[in-house]
Design an enzyme around this catalytic site. Structure first.
Site, PDB file in Angstrom:
ATOM      1  N   CYS A  87       4.783 -53.694   4.342  1.00  0.00           N
ATOM      2  CA  CYS A  87       3.417 -54.171   4.113  1.00  0.00           C
ATOM      3  C   CYS A  87       2.415 -53.192   4.456  1.00  0.00           C
ATOM      4  O   CYS A  87       2.241 -52.223   3.475  1.00  0.00           O
ATOM      5  CB  CYS A  87       3.242 -55.414   4.956  1.00  0.00           C
ATOM      6  SG  CYS A  87       1.966 -56.416   4.396  1.00  0.00           S
ATOM      7  N   HIS A 173       7.364 -59.039   3.566  1.00  0.00           N
ATOM      8  CA  HIS A 173       8.101 -58.591   4.813  1.00  0.00           C
ATOM      9  C   HIS A 173       9.537 -59.049   4.747  1.00  0.00           C
ATOM     10  O   HIS A 173       9.675 -60.582   4.853  1.00  0.00           O
ATOM     11  CB  HIS A 173       7.331 -59.482   6.003  1.00  0.00           C
ATOM     12  CG  HIS A 173       5.852 -58.940   5.958  1.00  0.00           C
ATOM     13  ND1 HIS A 173       5.488 -57.953   6.963  1.00  0.00           N
ATOM     14  CD2 HIS A 173       4.711 -59.351   5.593  1.00  0.00           C
ATOM     15  CE1 HIS A 173       4.464 -57.790   7.267  1.00  0.00           C
ATOM     16  NE2 HIS A 173       3.641 -58.675   6.174  1.00  0.00           N
ATOM     17  N   GLU A 175      11.499 -58.145   7.375  1.00  0.00           N
ATOM     18  CA  GLU A 175      11.842 -57.781   8.761  1.00  0.00           C
ATOM     19  C   GLU A 175      11.669 -59.087   9.646  1.00  0.00           C
ATOM     20  O   GLU A 175      11.804 -59.169  10.864  1.00  0.00           O
ATOM     21  CB  GLU A 175      11.168 -56.853   9.316  1.00  0.00           C
ATOM     22  CG  GLU A 175       9.562 -57.005   9.669  1.00  0.00           C
ATOM     23  CD  GLU A 175       8.725 -57.227   8.724  1.00  0.00           C
ATOM     24  OE1 GLU A 175       7.254 -57.232   8.798  1.00  0.00           O
ATOM     25  OE2 GLU A 175       8.859 -57.190   7.386  1.00  0.00           O
TER      26      GLU A 175
END
Length: 233
Positions: A87, A173, A175
């Site tokens: 990001c 994202h 993660e």
């Protein structure tokens, strides 16, 4: 092996599943808490790779750590030290490599499908995946730097990821953990309430079926992180 440096720009936006992945592969890593005013290293040479996480700020803000972060990326890329951006981190990569970052016409918050580009780099990084459900939380977008290849797009954000050799920038994202999703919904509830766009999901919708959605996203992340660590020095 030298450690991987992970730069955290906001307390709630840590490495998440990436930390779990690196630990499971016995890869040492060092967290640099930029949000706690820890000084960024002057050289990338002491690390096997650099990872830049997300944050609510803009790369166009006048913040003291932006220039050192850009300098590290510009050192790492020509010296074959892999860089990974999530990001805000991908936006830093875009700027450092000659791209631009600007406000998006709409915010993108919540779960949404992304499509893998039908090109060689897309297949190299994502294998058999042609699309998957990613997690989003952004109000700005980057351009693809010269020499990089577009990897992902969504319906309201054309440039969702890019690769340049060993280096990977992700607007979305990958993660996320369940805990992170819930924490962001709590801390970002006011932003969601103030964003009526169709591309912004409600707090309730975001938290539906997390026990199934997050592991599926972790599978995608594992594929990407496997490819990324293969380039570590």
């Amino acid at each position: 092996m030298k450690p991987v440096a992970i730069f955290r720009h906001f307390p709630a936006e840590g490495p998440g599943y990436l930390a779990t992945f690196l630990d499971s592969h016995a890869i040492p890593w060092q967290l640099v808490k930029v949000d706690a005013n820890e000084t960024l290293p002057a050289s990338a040479d002491q690390f096997s790779g650099l990872v830049f996480m997300g944050g609510p700020m803009s790369v166009n803000d006048n913040l003291p750590w932006i220039a050192p972060a850009l300098a590290l990326i510009r050192q790492a890329v020509p010296n074959n030290i892999p860089v990974l951006g999530h990001c805000l981190g991908a936006q830093l990569m875009s700027i450092a490599l000659g791209g631009t970052v600007s406000r998006s016409p709409v915010k993108e918050i919540g779960w949404g499908e992304v499509c893998v580009a039908d090109n060689r780099e897309g297949r190299r990084w994502f294998g058999e995946w042609s699309k998957f459900e990613a997690f989003h939380w952004h109000g700005e977008v980057f351009t693809i730097p010269k020499g990089a290849t577009l990897l992902l797009s969504s319906s309201c954000c054309e440039n969702q990821a890019f690769a340049m050799d060993k280096h990977l920038g992700l607007q979305c994202h990958v993660e996320m953990t369940e805990e992170m999703v819930r924490d962001w919904c709590t801390s970002g509830a006011a932003e969601i309430a103030a964003s009526p766009e169709p591309s912004v999901e409600s707090v309730e919708a975001i938290q539906v079926d997390l026990a199934q959605r997050v592991p599926r996203l972790n599978q995608v992340a594992s594929r990407l992180y496997e490819k990324w660590i293969s380039g570590l020095l």
